[in-house]
Write a protein that holds these residues in place. Structure first.
Motif, PDB file in Angstrom:
ATOM      1  N   CYS A 489       0.849  -1.188   0.000  1.00 53.33           N
ATOM      2  CA  CYS A 489       0.000   0.000   0.000  1.00 53.33           C
ATOM      3  C   CYS A 489       0.886   1.241   0.000  1.00 53.33           C
ATOM      4  O   CYS A 489       2.117   1.132  -0.015  1.00 53.33           O
ATOM      5  CB  CYS A 489      -0.947   0.003   1.195  1.00 53.33           C
ATOM      6  SG  CYS A 489      -0.139  -0.021   2.806  1.00 53.33           S
ATOM      7  N   SER A 490       0.270   2.410   0.020  1.00 50.90           N
ATOM      8  CA  SER A 490       1.002   3.661  -0.021  1.00 50.90           C
ATOM      9  C   SER A 490       0.360   4.659   0.928  1.00 50.90           C
ATOM     10  O   SER A 490      -0.868   4.684   1.079  1.00 50.90           O
ATOM     11  CB  SER A 490       1.003   4.240  -1.446  1.00 50.90           C
ATOM     12  OG  SER A 490       1.479   5.575  -1.459  1.00 50.90           O
ATOM     13  N   ILE A 491       1.179   5.488   1.563  1.00 49.21           N
ATOM     14  CA  ILE A 491       0.622   6.511   2.457  1.00 49.21           C
ATOM     15  C   ILE A 491      -0.175   7.547   1.678  1.00 49.21           C
ATOM     16  O   ILE A 491      -1.021   8.242   2.247  1.00 49.21           O
ATOM     17  CB  ILE A 491       1.724   7.197   3.289  1.00 49.21           C
ATOM     18  CG1 ILE A 491       2.721   7.928   2.385  1.00 49.21           C
ATOM     19  CG2 ILE A 491       2.417   6.207   4.196  1.00 49.21           C
ATOM     20  CD1 ILE A 491       3.702   8.810   3.152  1.00 49.21           C
ATOM     21  N   SER A 492       0.065   7.660   0.383  1.00 48.05           N
ATOM     22  CA  SER A 492      -0.653   8.657  -0.416  1.00 48.05           C
ATOM     23  C   SER A 492      -2.032   8.179  -0.843  1.00 48.05           C
ATOM     24  O   SER A 492      -2.881   8.986  -1.235  1.00 48.05           O
ATOM     25  CB  SER A 492       0.164   9.023  -1.659  1.00 48.05           C
ATOM     26  OG  SER A 492       0.295   7.902  -2.516  1.00 48.05           O
ATOM     27  N   ALA A 493      -2.274   6.874  -0.765  1.00 48.85           N
ATOM     28  CA  ALA A 493      -3.550   6.333  -1.230  1.00 48.85           C
ATOM     29  C   ALA A 493      -4.357   5.673  -0.128  1.00 48.85           C
ATOM     30  O   ALA A 493      -5.592   5.680  -0.170  1.00 48.85           O
ATOM     31  CB  ALA A 493      -3.305   5.312  -2.342  1.00 48.85           C
ATOM     32  N   SER A 494      -3.678   5.129   0.868  1.00 49.37           N
ATOM     33  CA  SER A 494      -4.356   4.274   1.846  1.00 49.37           C
ATOM     34  C   SER A 494      -4.473   4.890   3.229  1.00 49.37           C
ATOM     35  O   SER A 494      -5.028   4.264   4.137  1.00 49.37           O
ATOM     36  CB  SER A 494      -3.610   2.933   1.965  1.00 49.37           C
ATOM     37  OG  SER A 494      -3.494   2.301   0.708  1.00 49.37           O
ATOM     38  N   ALA A 495      -3.942   6.099   3.419  1.00 49.68           N
ATOM     39  CA  ALA A 495      -3.950   6.693   4.755  1.00 49.68           C
ATOM     40  C   ALA A 495      -5.351   7.105   5.176  1.00 49.68           C
ATOM     41  O   ALA A 495      -6.069   7.782   4.433  1.00 49.68           O
ATOM     42  CB  ALA A 495      -3.012   7.896   4.809  1.00 49.68           C
ATOM     43  N   SER A 554      15.763  14.063  20.065  1.00 54.41           N
ATOM     44  CA  SER A 554      15.547  15.512  19.940  1.00 54.41           C
ATOM     45  C   SER A 554      15.107  15.894  18.529  1.00 54.41           C
ATOM     46  O   SER A 554      15.436  16.966  18.018  1.00 54.41           O
ATOM     47  CB  SER A 554      16.822  16.279  20.320  1.00 54.41           C
ATOM     48  OG  SER A 554      17.150  16.065  21.680  1.00 54.41           O
ATOM     49  N   ALA A 555      14.353  14.996  17.915  1.00 54.82           N
ATOM     50  CA  ALA A 555      13.820  15.280  16.579  1.00 54.82           C
ATOM     51  C   ALA A 555      12.833  16.440  16.656  1.00 54.82           C
ATOM     52  O   ALA A 555      12.261  16.731  17.702  1.00 54.82           O
ATOM     53  CB  ALA A 555      13.131  14.040  16.017  1.00 54.82           C
ATOM     54  N   LEU A 556      12.646  17.093  15.524  1.00 58.26           N
ATOM     55  CA  LEU A 556      11.701  18.206  15.450  1.00 58.26           C
ATOM     56  C   LEU A 556      10.307  17.751  15.040  1.00 58.26           C
ATOM     57  O   LEU A 556       9.318  18.396  15.370  1.00 58.26           O
ATOM     58  CB  LEU A 556      12.219  19.257  14.466  1.00 58.26           C
ATOM     59  CG  LEU A 556      13.565  19.900  14.838  1.00 58.26           C
ATOM     60  CD1 LEU A 556      14.027  20.834  13.731  1.00 58.26           C
ATOM     61  CD2 LEU A 556      13.465  20.634  16.164  1.00 58.26           C
ATOM     62  N   VAL A 557      10.249  16.630  14.321  1.00 59.59           N
ATOM     63  CA  VAL A 557       8.977  16.133  13.802  1.00 59.59           C
ATOM     64  C   VAL A 557       8.941  14.610  13.920  1.00 59.59           C
ATOM     65  O   VAL A 557       9.954  13.941  13.712  1.00 59.59           O
ATOM     66  CB  VAL A 557       8.762  16.528  12.319  1.00 59.59           C
ATOM     67  CG1 VAL A 557       7.419  16.019  11.815  1.00 59.59           C
ATOM     68  CG2 VAL A 557       8.849  18.034  12.134  1.00 59.59           C
ATOM     69  N   GLU A 558       7.785  14.079  14.249  1.00 59.50           N
ATOM     70  CA  GLU A 558       7.531  12.635  14.215  1.00 59.50           C
ATOM     71  C   GLU A 558       6.162  12.435  13.600  1.00 59.50           C
ATOM     72  O   GLU A 558       5.217  13.151  13.936  1.00 59.50           O
ATOM     73  CB  GLU A 558       7.575  12.039  15.620  1.00 59.50           C
ATOM     74  CG  GLU A 558       7.268  10.545  15.683  1.00 59.50           C
ATOM     75  CD  GLU A 558       7.364   9.978  17.092  1.00 59.50           C
ATOM     76  OE1 GLU A 558       6.669   8.989  17.384  1.00 59.50           O
ATOM     77  OE2 GLU A 558       8.121  10.541  17.915  1.00 59.50           O
ATOM     78  N   ILE A 559       6.057  11.484  12.687  1.00 61.72           N
ATOM     79  CA  ILE A 559       4.777  11.273  12.007  1.00 61.72           C
ATOM     80  C   ILE A 559       4.296   9.848  12.240  1.00 61.72           C
ATOM     81  O   ILE A 559       5.082   8.903  12.253  1.00 61.72           O
ATOM     82  CB  ILE A 559       4.888  11.589  10.502  1.00 61.72           C
ATOM     83  CG1 ILE A 559       3.505  11.627   9.858  1.00 61.72           C
ATOM     84  CG2 ILE A 559       5.791  10.603   9.786  1.00 61.72           C
ATOM     85  CD1 ILE A 559       3.452  12.401   8.572  1.00 61.72           C
ATOM     86  N   LYS A 560       2.989   9.726  12.443  1.00 64.29           N
ATOM     87  CA  LYS A 560       2.383   8.416  12.708  1.00 64.29           C
ATOM     88  C   LYS A 560       1.183   8.231  11.776  1.00 64.29           C
ATOM     89  O   LYS A 560       0.094   8.734  12.038  1.00 64.29           O
ATOM     90  CB  LYS A 560       1.944   8.330  14.171  1.00 64.29           C
ATOM     91  CG  LYS A 560       1.442   6.941  14.586  1.00 64.29           C
ATOM     92  CD  LYS A 560       0.877   6.952  15.992  1.00 64.29           C
ATOM     93  CE  LYS A 560      -0.427   7.716  16.052  1.00 64.29           C
ATOM     94  NZ  LYS A 560      -1.132   7.568  17.342  1.00 64.29           N
ATOM     95  N   PRO A 561       1.351   7.512  10.675  1.00 69.22           N
ATOM     96  CA  PRO A 561       0.226   7.273   9.764  1.00 69.22           C
ATOM     97  C   PRO A 561      -0.587   6.058  10.208  1.00 69.22           C
ATOM     98  O   PRO A 561      -0.043   5.085  10.739  1.00 69.22           O
ATOM     99  CB  PRO A 561       0.917   6.990   8.416  1.00 69.22           C
ATOM    100  CG  PRO A 561       2.395   7.201   8.649  1.00 69.22           C
ATOM    101  CD  PRO A 561       2.624   7.045  10.112  1.00 69.22           C
ATOM    102  N   ILE A 562      -1.879   6.102   9.985  1.00 68.95           N
ATOM    103  CA  ILE A 562      -2.774   4.959  10.171  1.00 68.95           C
ATOM    104  C   ILE A 562      -3.398   4.684   8.809  1.00 68.95           C
ATOM    105  O   ILE A 562      -4.010   5.575   8.212  1.00 68.95           O
ATOM    106  CB  ILE A 562      -3.859   5.238  11.230  1.00 68.95           C
ATOM    107  CG1 ILE A 562      -3.235   5.425  12.615  1.00 68.95           C
ATOM    108  CG2 ILE A 562      -4.858   4.082  11.281  1.00 68.95           C
ATOM    109  CD1 ILE A 562      -2.839   6.823  12.931  1.00 68.95           C
ATOM    110  N   LEU A 563      -3.225   3.464   8.300  1.00 72.45           N
ATOM    111  CA  LEU A 563      -3.625   3.141   6.929  1.00 72.45           C
ATOM    112  C   LEU A 563      -4.689   2.058   6.902  1.00 72.45           C
ATOM    113  O   LEU A 563      -4.759   1.211   7.800  1.00 72.45           O
ATOM    114  CB  LEU A 563      -2.414   2.665   6.114  1.00 72.45           C
ATOM    115  CG  LEU A 563      -1.480   3.731   5.534  1.00 72.45           C
ATOM    116  CD1 LEU A 563      -0.783   4.519   6.625  1.00 72.45           C
ATOM    117  CD2 LEU A 563      -0.446   3.079   4.617  1.00 72.45           C
ATOM    118  N   TYR A 564      -5.492   2.115   5.852  1.00 70.20           N
ATOM    119  CA  TYR A 564      -6.463   1.051   5.582  1.00 70.20           C
ATOM    120  C   TYR A 564      -5.925   0.219   4.432  1.00 70.20           C
ATOM    121  O   TYR A 564      -5.697   0.729   3.326  1.00 70.20           O
ATOM    122  CB  TYR A 564      -7.832   1.633   5.220  1.00 70.20           C
ATOM    123  CG  TYR A 564      -8.838   0.578   4.832  1.00 70.20           C
ATOM    124  CD1 TYR A 564      -9.305  -0.328   5.776  1.00 70.20           C
ATOM    125  CD2 TYR A 564      -9.296   0.477   3.526  1.00 70.20           C
ATOM    126  CE1 TYR A 564     -10.210  -1.317   5.425  1.00 70.20           C
ATOM    127  CE2 TYR A 564     -10.212  -0.505   3.171  1.00 70.20           C
ATOM    128  CZ  TYR A 564     -10.664  -1.399   4.123  1.00 70.20           C
ATOM    129  OH  TYR A 564     -11.560  -2.387   3.774  1.00 70.20           O
TER     130      TYR A 564
END
Length: 742
Positions: A489-495, A554-564
């Motif tokens: 799958c892809s984060i651009s299509a399934s998120a 000490s990261a500036l950004v963290e991302i958590k995707p949830i996908l179908y």
């Protein structure tokens, strides 16, 4: 790091060494496993390539490095994908071999292997490395095989085929050929029959005769014999058996054995080649410290513990936090031990264990104690307790102490079965970041893919990308996409939705740029996928931005995707084309108004998933509290003044969430998690806020008899520096709801 390289003689293990050097590591030793009988070319092994083993002894001379060799005494006994120490298994020979290397060269901290696509092999190398306290380096992992083969050839890997076993490859014709000359033909076979051009499906094996790492000499094969193992008319199998070879020394080099005479027989040179003997120690498996050691010294009264649980039967969340006071203040180690033990007790009470946990949110009060948190965490959550894989995890620092909590706060997502599919890659590679803690990169269960929080780490170096927050974000998104591809799958299509954690160290002026970069990245990916015709329809994801006190590394950004992740028989377009005719009842005097639509985002997959992000900004809060109330609500309005209007706001949130759930044909029994984010600037203790929302839910249950509210709360309150549907993160209350049909 100083590295011992596992070498089979094949092109992959040699090129993996070259990648190690490229990323700043030093190869200090070689390690090889060979058959017990020199006359045997190939073993029936799932793990090791042994064809051409007669020549590997010369690698020590060619590279000027010590070579440790062990004869394989074990066999394939543990055939499950995830490996556990099994006496008599061939993997234990690798353990003995690498253990001896570590004993003789204590400075060795990492192991290189040439794994490209085999989870079976990678997991076994990682298991051995974990037991020995070594880092697994697998720089070829998940790389595009066509590009990888071309890289090897371009970068001077001179390897010949020593085994063929695929349609289109003939032993008499293709054995002993250089991969450079076979490259076009291998790609032709890929187009015709779908073979793996690097031979990852067992189509062929190679032996490296020269490469840039062979600084002293190259190997010249003088004579060989083709041995036919199978005369199958479609895919015959044959191997190349070396009969004679010699070393051709390179200009400026000197034979490490003191002479340049060639040799047709194999002689082990003292000081260069070490034969490793011995048996596997029975106590080599790492032992877990008893959980009791973590918590026995801390007494916890019931009035300090707060536990919530959603009501869905087959997938639900449990949350545990401590109410802190000066008298009961303890360190992170104690607080985390307490909440983990409480969660564990709850799981046991419901008939479950850690193996049923899909995902863990770990909130701590000080990211400087991240290592301490991990040390405590692994005393509860281990591979032994989670045979299907350890849960995925997200860890952030939150203002827990500011709202009267202890130093650790845990939320777990639990399933009543163990049908989850877990991706857990510990090796450092070019694919995606290895896990920097005891957790998995992603967990798939019931078509929902939960990803661990992704940082902007450069995978091969495991360092944060240099630059502004948008640079970290882009790398984190690329890492997320690499993980998604493993599940087709892809984060651009399934998120379904993205949770974006921003560090408080990101300037206010930079936060909107993060949102703009996220939108632009996803749009660009969709355009690319459409051009490649790899997708036709996409989900319209929703977004939640959370301002955290600090993030790992000490990261500036963290991302958590949830996908179908859809079944092959389904398409996204079929699932989202649905309009409900259900109408939700009004509660507390709230009536539908068009402006309510501006308060939330939702992503609904018909009869399967309903995700909602509901935002209460200052402007919306003022509008809610200023609305005219009927007589039945006047008392409620007066009461809510004492809590700053929060009673009224809590009822509006629950009213609107209930409306969205009902009108999309879901119920509260479908909710797997409900998080309510609030900032310390509310100046309201978390215990007070919890009581306000609990009271509102109790009132809803009275008005809606089908709703079951008994015992624990069904929501998790999460204190954050800010949250919202946009990167301004200035909500008073933000609700994150996820519901899923059984």
């Amino acid at each position: 790091m100083k590295v011992v390289a596992l070498v089979s003689g094949g092109k992959d293990s040699c090129y993996a060494m070259m990648k190690c050097i490229q990323y700043g590591h030093q190869i200090v030793a070689l390690a090889n496993l060979l058959p017990a009988d020199d006359s045997v070319d190939e073993l029936d092994s799932y793990m090791y390539q042994t064809v051409g083993h007669q020549i590997i002894v010369s690698y020590a001379e060619c590279m000027g490095l010590p070579l440790f060799r062990r004869r394989i005494h074990g066999s394939t006994r543990h055939q499950k994908l995830s490996y556990r120490m099994t006496p008599g298994d061939e993997v234990e020979d690798m353990y003995i071999l690498l253990n001896e290397v570590k004993r003789q060269i204590p400075s060795v901290t990492a192991v290189s292997s040439g794994a490209i696509a085999s989870d079976y092999q990678r997991l076994r190398v990682e298991s051995v490395c974990s037991r020995l306290g070594l880092v697994s380096l697998a720089y070829l992992w998940k790389q595009d095989q066509s590009l990888l083969l071309q890289e090897m050839i371009t970068n001077g890997i001179n390897a010949i085929t020593v085994k063929v076993a695929a349609m289109g490859l003939e032993p008499g014709k293709h054995l002993g050929k250089e991969i450079a000359s076979l490259d076009p033909y291998l790609h032709k076979l890929k187009e015709s029959y779908g073979i793996n051009v690097c031979g990852e499906g067992g189509e062929y094996e190679t032996l490296t005769l020269d490469c840039p790492l062979f600084v002293n000499a190259r190997i010249v094969l003088d004579e060989f014999q083709v041995v036919l193992h199978s005369a199958d008319s479609i895919a015959p199998v044959g191997v190349l058996h070396p009969l004679a070879f010699h070393l051709e020394y390179k200009a400026g080099s000197a034979s490490l054995s003191g002479s340049r005479e060639t040799e047709n027989s194999i002689q082990e040179k003292t000081g260069l080649v070490f034969e490793v003997q011995g048996e596997c120690p029975q106590n080599s498996e790492a032992m877990c410290l008893p959980v009791a050691e973590v918590t026995d010294s801390v007494e916890v009264t019931d009035n300090r513990l707060n536990i919530s649980r959603t009501k869905k039967d087959n997938t639900f969340s449990i949350c545990c936090w401590l109410q802190e006071t000066q008298k009961t203040s303890a360190g992170l180690l104690d607080d985390l031990g307490v909440v983990l033990k409480q969660i564990e007790s709850k799981l046991v009470r419901y008939g479950f264990d850690w193996g049923h946990v899909l995902y863990i949110h770990l909130y701590i009060s000080d990211m400087n104690e991240f290592a301490v948190a991990n040390e405590t965490y692994v005393k509860f959550i281990t591979h032994e307790k989670c045979p299907c894989g350890v849960p995925s995890r997200s860890t952030i620092e939150l203002p827990l102490l500011e709202v009267g909590l202890g130093k650790a706060y845990i939320e777990v997502l639990v399933a009543n079965d163990q049908s989850k599919r877990v991706l857990h890659v510990q090796s450092i590679s070019c694919w995606a970041p290895s896990c920097i803690g005891p957790y998995s990169q992603a967990t798939l269960h019931k078509e929902v893919l939960q990803m661990a929080g992704q940082l902007g780490l450069d995978p091969p170096t495991m360092t944060l990308c240099n630059g502004d927050p948008t640079v970290e974000l882009e790398q984190a998104l690329q890492n997320s996409e690499a993980v998604a591809k493993c599940f087709n799958c892809s984060i651009s299509a399934s998120a379904i939705y993205f949770v974006v954690y921003c560090s408080t160290y990101v300037a206010s002026s930079e936060r909107l740029k993060i949102q703009e970069k996220l939108d632009a990245f996803l749009k660009q990916m969709r355009v690319w996928h459409f051009e490649e015709r790899s997708m036709s329809k996409v989900l319209d994801p929703i977004f939640l931005f959370v301002l955290a006190s600090n993030l790992p590394k000490s990261a500036l950004v963290e991302i958590k995707p949830i996908l179908y992740v859809t079944d092959d028989s389904e398409t996204v377009s079929e699932l989202v084309q649905y309009l409900s005719c259900m109408k939700a009842p009004s509660h507390w005097g709230f009536q539908h108004a068009d402006w309510h639509e501006s308060c939330f985002q939702k992503c609904v997959v018909h009869e399967k998933i309903c995700a909602v992000i509901l935002s209460i900004t200052c402007e919306i809060a003022a509008r809610i509290c200023s609305e005219s109330l009927d007589a039945s609500q006047s008392k409620d309005c007066q009461t809510s003044q004492a809590d700053g209007g929060m009673g009224r706001l809590s009822r509006f949130c629950i009213y609107l969430l209930n409306k969205i759930i009902v009108e999309n044909n879901f119920s509260w029994e479908d909710v797997t998690n409900l998080r309510l984010y609030f900032p310390p600037s509310l100046s309201m203790p978390m215990v007070t806020l919890s009581a306000i929302f609990s009271s509102a839910f109790d009132e809803l249950a009275v008005m809606n008899p089908r709703m079951k509210i008994d015992g624990d709360s069904i929501f998790n309150l999460v204190p954050v520096l800010g949250a919202g549907r946009s990167a301004t993160m200035d909500d008073i209350i933000t609700c994150e709801l996820f519901a899923q049909k059984s």
